[in-house]
Design a protein around this motif. Structure first.
Motif, PDB file in Angstrom:
ATOM      1  N   TYR A 315       1.028  -1.151   0.156  1.00  0.00           N
ATOM      2  CA  TYR A 315      -0.120   0.099   0.186  1.00  0.00           C
ATOM      3  C   TYR A 315       0.946   1.199  -0.028  1.00  0.00           C
ATOM      4  N   PRO A 316       0.841   2.139  -0.842  1.00  0.00           N
ATOM      5  CA  PRO A 316       1.717   3.223  -1.018  1.00  0.00           C
ATOM      6  C   PRO A 316       1.446   4.174   0.321  1.00  0.00           C
ATOM      7  N   SER A 317       0.398   4.123   0.929  1.00  0.00           N
ATOM      8  CA  SER A 317       0.182   5.084   1.993  1.00  0.00           C
ATOM      9  C   SER A 317       0.570   4.299   3.053  1.00  0.00           C
ATOM     10  N   GLY A 318       1.309   3.088   3.091  1.00  0.00           N
ATOM     11  CA  GLY A 318       1.968   2.415   4.230  1.00  0.00           C
ATOM     12  C   GLY A 318       3.385   2.699   4.349  1.00  0.00           C
ATOM     13  N   PHE A 319       4.007   3.503   3.123  1.00  0.00           N
ATOM     14  CA  PHE A 319       5.448   3.777   3.438  1.00  0.00           C
ATOM     15  C   PHE A 319       5.646   5.474   3.690  1.00  0.00           C
ATOM     16  N   ALA A 320       6.734   5.448   4.648  1.00  0.00           N
ATOM     17  CA  ALA A 320       6.787   6.636   5.284  1.00  0.00           C
ATOM     18  C   ALA A 320       7.113   7.979   4.358  1.00  0.00           C
ATOM     19  N   SER A 321       6.927   9.124   4.631  1.00  0.00           N
ATOM     20  CA  SER A 321       7.562  10.107   3.822  1.00  0.00           C
ATOM     21  C   SER A 321       8.943   9.992   3.644  1.00  0.00           C
ATOM     22  N   GLY A 322       9.502  10.323   2.400  1.00  0.00           N
ATOM     23  CA  GLY A 322      10.867  10.246   2.071  1.00  0.00           C
ATOM     24  C   GLY A 322      11.219   9.031   1.416  1.00  0.00           C
ATOM     25  N   SER A 323      10.498   7.825   1.418  1.00  0.00           N
ATOM     26  CA  SER A 323      10.755   6.449   0.864  1.00  0.00           C
ATOM     27  C   SER A 323      10.483   6.838  -0.596  1.00  0.00           C
ATOM     28  N   PHE A 324      11.426   5.969  -1.417  1.00  0.00           N
ATOM     29  CA  PHE A 324      11.490   6.171  -2.760  1.00  0.00           C
ATOM     30  C   PHE A 324      12.061   7.700  -3.274  1.00  0.00           C
ATOM     31  N   TYR A 325      12.429   8.327  -2.261  1.00  0.00           N
ATOM     32  CA  TYR A 325      12.885   9.596  -2.575  1.00  0.00           C
ATOM     33  C   TYR A 325      11.587  10.405  -2.830  1.00  0.00           C
ATOM     34  N   PHE A 326      10.432  10.101  -2.468  1.00  0.00           N
ATOM     35  CA  PHE A 326       9.117  10.873  -2.692  1.00  0.00           C
ATOM     36  C   PHE A 326       8.696  11.324  -1.144  1.00  0.00           C
ATOM     37  N   GLU A 327       8.472  12.577  -1.234  1.00  0.00           N
ATOM     38  CA  GLU A 327       7.825  13.260  -0.055  1.00  0.00           C
ATOM     39  C   GLU A 327       6.472  12.490   0.520  1.00  0.00           C
ATOM     40  N   TYR A 328       5.652  12.299  -0.528  1.00  0.00           N
ATOM     41  CA  TYR A 328       4.510  11.576  -0.228  1.00  0.00           C
ATOM     42  C   TYR A 328       4.464  10.387  -1.132  1.00  0.00           C
ATOM     43  N   PRO A 329       4.808   9.180  -0.701  1.00  0.00           N
ATOM     44  CA  PRO A 329       4.666   8.024  -1.537  1.00  0.00           C
ATOM     45  C   PRO A 329       3.336   7.699  -2.099  1.00  0.00           C
ATOM     46  N   SER A 330       2.410   7.721  -1.368  1.00  0.00           N
ATOM     47  CA  SER A 330       0.965   7.777  -1.879  1.00  0.00           C
ATOM     48  C   SER A 330       0.586   8.275  -3.166  1.00  0.00           C
ATOM     49  N   GLU A 331       1.490   9.543  -3.421  1.00  0.00           N
ATOM     50  CA  GLU A 331       1.195  10.116  -4.664  1.00  0.00           C
ATOM     51  C   GLU A 331       1.757   9.122  -6.043  1.00  0.00           C
ATOM     52  N   HIS A 332       2.518   8.321  -5.670  1.00  0.00           N
ATOM     53  CA  HIS A 332       3.169   7.652  -6.749  1.00  0.00           C
ATOM     54  C   HIS A 332       2.968   6.039  -6.785  1.00  0.00           C
ATOM     55  N   PRO A 333       1.758   5.905  -6.907  1.00  0.00           N
ATOM     56  CA  PRO A 333       1.271   4.281  -6.891  1.00  0.00           C
ATOM     57  C   PRO A 333       1.980   3.260  -7.672  1.00  0.00           C
ATOM     58  N   TYR A 334       2.361   3.865  -8.881  1.00  0.00           N
ATOM     59  CA  TYR A 334       3.208   2.888  -9.806  1.00  0.00           C
ATOM     60  C   TYR A 334       4.656   2.477  -9.353  1.00  0.00           C
ATOM     61  N   GLN A 358      -3.994  -1.147  -2.825  1.00  0.00           N
ATOM     62  CA  GLN A 358      -4.562  -0.398  -2.038  1.00  0.00           C
ATOM     63  C   GLN A 358      -5.906   0.157  -2.796  1.00  0.00           C
ATOM     64  N   TYR A 359      -6.999   0.019  -2.040  1.00  0.00           N
ATOM     65  CA  TYR A 359      -8.114   0.204  -2.703  1.00  0.00           C
ATOM     66  C   TYR A 359      -8.965   1.073  -1.546  1.00  0.00           C
ATOM     67  N   PHE A 360      -8.375   2.084  -0.959  1.00  0.00           N
ATOM     68  CA  PHE A 360      -8.891   2.809   0.248  1.00  0.00           C
ATOM     69  C   PHE A 360      -8.145   4.427  -0.007  1.00  0.00           C
ATOM     70  N   LYS A 361      -8.761   5.138   0.995  1.00  0.00           N
ATOM     71  CA  LYS A 361      -8.257   6.706   0.878  1.00  0.00           C
ATOM     72  C   LYS A 361      -6.595   6.538   1.549  1.00  0.00           C
ATOM     73  N   ASP A 362      -6.029   7.647   1.025  1.00  0.00           N
ATOM     74  CA  ASP A 362      -4.600   7.780   1.653  1.00  0.00           C
ATOM     75  C   ASP A 362      -4.880   8.175   3.014  1.00  0.00           C
ATOM     76  N   TYR A 363      -4.332   7.433   4.008  1.00  0.00           N
ATOM     77  CA  TYR A 363      -4.478   7.942   5.418  1.00  0.00           C
ATOM     78  C   TYR A 363      -3.080   8.453   6.084  1.00  0.00           C
ATOM     79  N   ALA A 364      -2.130   8.557   5.506  1.00  0.00           N
ATOM     80  CA  ALA A 364      -0.986   8.821   5.787  1.00  0.00           C
ATOM     81  C   ALA A 364      -0.418  10.259   5.524  1.00  0.00           C
ATOM     82  N   HIS A 365      -0.724  10.632   4.208  1.00  0.00           N
ATOM     83  CA  HIS A 365      -0.161  11.763   3.710  1.00  0.00           C
ATOM     84  C   HIS A 365      -1.067  12.774   3.138  1.00  0.00           C
ATOM     85  N   THR A 366      -1.517  12.802   1.963  1.00  0.00           N
ATOM     86  CA  THR A 366      -2.174  13.854   1.422  1.00  0.00           C
ATOM     87  C   THR A 366      -3.677  13.683   1.719  1.00  0.00           C
ATOM     88  N   LYS A 367      -4.196  12.663   2.316  1.00  0.00           N
ATOM     89  CA  LYS A 367      -5.583  12.092   2.121  1.00  0.00           C
ATOM     90  C   LYS A 367      -6.249  12.041   1.022  1.00  0.00           C
TER      91      LYS A 367
END
Length: 409
Positions: A315-334, A358-367
């Motif tokens: 789940y992209p929302s399950g990765f902390a900010s900075g993972s994959f060098y992305f501030e918000y991993p949930s913005e980069h599902p691919y 993931q088939y649910f709203k981002d809970y960790a970053h930008t919602k």
């Protein structure tokens, strides 16, 4: 002495027969290498030509090959040509409460399966509390009242309905998180240092993975699912709690944890062999980026030795900010899906990886709401990295049909 040897050889020839066959892809006729051929006791593998020989006194033989539907055969002659059907599993999670023939949710999902690429369901057989979706023949669980909240009163009819639509069926067994089992067996429940039963944030107790009684219980439940015809057993919470300061019956270190999970899976493979089911294991998504066991007893390499498939929860929302060098991993599902699976290709063939998406709203970053774009991007990543498919997690089992129709269709 010679008479005794001849008699023993004769007895063996009467008890065991040698069965041979060739296993090929149904569509391409290409030989299938390393298919697993099993009776209830032993397993052998097909060679580079798809050929095998198994010595057995049983007539029912099961065949498993990664990327194919399970296959059962009753041998009637010595040589058999077998054609296996390939499948890329595209599964939706079906909740405990919806897993029956009369629920509104299942009717919508079955219609969706008729009209989209979805071809599989993950169904709760034993949930986190320890309740079973149908009344099993497992008397220990029944004695705890595991069947009292069951939502399926006719599992045979339910399975027949799914099979009539050629749906690949996956039984989800919540393994060591089990309030009913733990509360009824406090001697092998996980405890706090003061000796009282530990419960996690949702007030659920766990059983000690080091205690073999917890293994026997979960695998007995898996056998119940196999008996009614599920194609695959999916063990969830097959890990140690991600919590420090707990008391176990053995020294809790990485070596012991990894060994214990491996022993559980070996026992499961042995007990479930006669049913021909695949075994998959759910893991945290960060298993793809860790070299240790994350204090829970799971590594990619250790699971690959014992399970058929692994299912990281990517789940992209399950990765902390900075993972994959992305501030918000949930913005980069691919990228989250693709890079994670690519990172473990040296440890396990991607054909043995089937991630949870993931088939649910981002809970960790930008919602951010996960709608068709985000869902399709995750699916596209699994296709590009050549996984065995995917499993979609919606806690409510609510899905949109048009999310699963490709743009070019």
């Amino acid at each position: 002495m010679k008479l005794i040897l001849i008699t023993t050889a004769l007895l063996q020839s009467l008890l065991f027969a040698s069965f041979s066959g060739n296993i090929v892809d149904k569509n391409t006729s290409a030989p299938i290498i390393n298919a697993i051929i099993s009776d209830s006791i032993i397993s052998v593998k097909s060679d580079e030509n798809g050929s095998f020989t198994i010595d057995t006194n049983e007539t029912n033989i099961h065949i498993k090959a990664y990327g194919y539907r399970p296959y059962k055969i009753n041998f009637e002659n010595n040589t058999t040509n077998l054609k296996l059907e390939s499948i890329t599993v595209k599964a939706l999670y079906l909740t405990f409460w919806a897993a029956n023939t009369t629920s509104k949710r299942i009717k919508k999902i079955l219609n969706m399966i008729d009209d989209t690429e979805v071809n599989a369901l993950v169904i709760d057989i034993k949930n986190e509390y320890g309740s079973t979706v149908f009344k099993t023949s497992f008397e220990q669980a029944n004695s705890y009242g595991a069947h009292k909240n069951r939502t399926n009163r006719d599992i045979e009819n339910f399975m027949q309905l799914l099979k009539s639509k050629n749906i690949y069926t996956i039984a989800r067994i919540v393994t060591f998180k089990d309030e009913l089992q733990a509360s009824n067996n406090p001697d092998y429940a996980i405890k706090k240092i003061d000796g009282t039963i530990w419960r996690n944030h949702d007030n659920m107790a766990w059983v000690d993975p080091y205690d073999v009684r917890s293994h026997e219980y979960a695998i007995s439940m898996a056998e119940e699912a196999a008996k009614v015809g599920f194609d695959e057993i999916n063990f969830d919470y097959i890990r140690f709690p991600a919590k420090a300061g707990l008391k176990f019956c053995e020294t809790n270190n990485q070596e012991n944890r990894v060994k214990t999970i491996g022993e559980f899976l070996d026992l499961a493979q042995s007990r479930l062999r006669k049913y021909g089911v695949f075994i998959s294991v759910d893991t945290y998504g960060n298993i793809c980026w860790s070299n240790d066991d994350n204090n829970i007893g799971q590594t990619v390499l250790s699971l690959a030795k014992h399970a058929d498939y692994i299912s990281p929860m990517l789940y992209p929302s399950g990765f902390a900010s900075g993972s994959f060098y992305f501030e918000y991993p949930s913005e980069h599902p691919y990228a989250v899906i693709y890079r994670s699976i690519k990172n473990i290709k040296d440890r396990i063939d991607s054909k043995r990886v089937r991630p949870w998406l993931q088939y649910f709203k981002d809970y960790a970053h930008t919602k951010r709401h996960y709608r068709k774009f985000e869902v399709r991007e995750q699916i596209r990543a699994t296709e590009d990295i050549n996984t065995s498919g995917w499993m979609m997690w919606s806690p409510s089992s609510r899905y949109h049909l048009n999310y699963f129709v490709k743009e070019d269709e």
